[in-house]
Design an enzyme around this catalytic site. Sequence first.
Site, short mmCIF file in Angstrom:
data_model
loop_
_atom_site.label_atom_id
_atom_site.label_comp_id
_atom_site.label_asym_id
_atom_site.label_seq_id
_atom_site.Cartn_x
_atom_site.Cartn_y
_atom_site.Cartn_z
N GLU A 122 0.84 -1.20 0.00
CA GLU A 122 0.00 0.00 0.00
C GLU A 122 0.87 1.25 0.00
O GLU A 122 2.02 1.22 0.45
CB GLU A 122 -0.87 0.01 1.27
N ASP A 123 0.31 2.34 -0.49
CA ASP A 123 1.04 3.60 -0.40
C ASP A 123 0.98 4.17 1.01
O ASP A 123 1.99 4.50 1.61
CB ASP A 123 0.50 4.62 -1.43
N ASP B 52 -4.23 5.34 6.52
CA ASP B 52 -4.76 6.47 7.28
C ASP B 52 -5.76 5.92 8.31
O ASP B 52 -5.36 5.53 9.41
CB ASP B 52 -5.41 7.46 6.29
N LYS C 75 -0.15 7.22 8.75
CA LYS C 75 -0.43 8.45 9.51
C LYS C 75 -0.66 8.09 10.97
O LYS C 75 -1.54 7.29 11.30
CB LYS C 75 -1.65 9.15 8.94
P1 IMP Z 1 -7.59 4.62 4.72
O1 IMP Z 1 -8.59 3.66 4.14
O2 IMP Z 1 -8.27 5.77 5.46
O3 IMP Z 1 -6.51 3.96 5.53
O4 IMP Z 1 -6.92 5.35 3.51
C1 IMP Z 1 -6.05 4.73 2.71
C2 IMP Z 1 -6.09 5.28 1.30
O5 IMP Z 1 -6.47 6.64 1.22
C3 IMP Z 1 -4.71 5.21 0.75
O6 IMP Z 1 -4.50 3.99 0.08
C4 IMP Z 1 -4.67 6.40 -0.19
O7 IMP Z 1 -5.10 6.00 -1.46
C5 IMP Z 1 -5.60 7.39 0.40
N1 IMP Z 1 -4.90 8.40 1.21
C6 IMP Z 1 -4.98 8.60 2.55
N2 IMP Z 1 -4.22 9.63 2.95
C7 IMP Z 1 -3.63 10.11 1.83
C8 IMP Z 1 -2.71 11.20 1.58
O8 IMP Z 1 -2.26 11.95 2.48
N3 IMP Z 1 -2.34 11.39 0.29
C9 IMP Z 1 -2.79 10.61 -0.73
N4 IMP Z 1 -3.64 9.59 -0.55
C10 IMP Z 1 -4.07 9.34 0.72
MG MG Z 2 -3.92 3.52 -1.68
#
Ligand code: IMP
Ligand code: MG
Length: 179
Positions: free
Chosen positions: A99-100, A103, A131
Amino acid sequence: MSELDANILIGEREIARRVDELATEISADYADKAPLVLLGVLKGAFIFLADLSRHLSIPRTVEFIAVSSYHSSSISTGAVRLVMDVRESIENKHVLIIEDIVDSGHTLNYLTGMLRTRNPASLRTCALLQKSGRAQVDVTVDYVGFNIANEWVVGYGLDYLEKDRTLPFIGAIDIRDKD
Ligand code: IMP
Ligand code: MG
């Protein structure tokens, strides 16, 4: 945003050094579990996966999956949608999700839950960025490149509304200026 406007959070050399360290660690951990299936989550992980995969010293294959969790905004709804599935079966294979950024954890939680039902030999997770203090679900990231503060970051595969993915470094942007 152009490169000139970018506030550099993690520079190219620092990224390269950390990716190399992760590759060394992963190569050692999977020495007896090769071939390893690197499962990149599109689009954000494509550059990280390209670099990481080339630094591994073990047999590996590359697969992709695409999900969508932020629908043209920076707010996570918690709803994750499968956009493109893996082409090959992962049954009895050692799989590492690439994963990149993690969050809230909803995306990774959705993916691990779904992929586990397909009976891989093992399933672990690797994210370039995480994060700090943002988790809304309990999800384990086995390999983390960098822990960062709650800022919106772009570059090295990550975007803001599809922009800035190919910046060579990771930059922080103030998205309040962008709405
Ligand atoms: P989560 O599901 O909230 O953990 O978010 C994960 C996904 O949201 C990542 O795979 C990213 O594609 C996107 N994402 C969350 N934060 C960022 C950021 O700061 N920059 C770019 N993409 C983000
Ligand atoms: Mg992603």
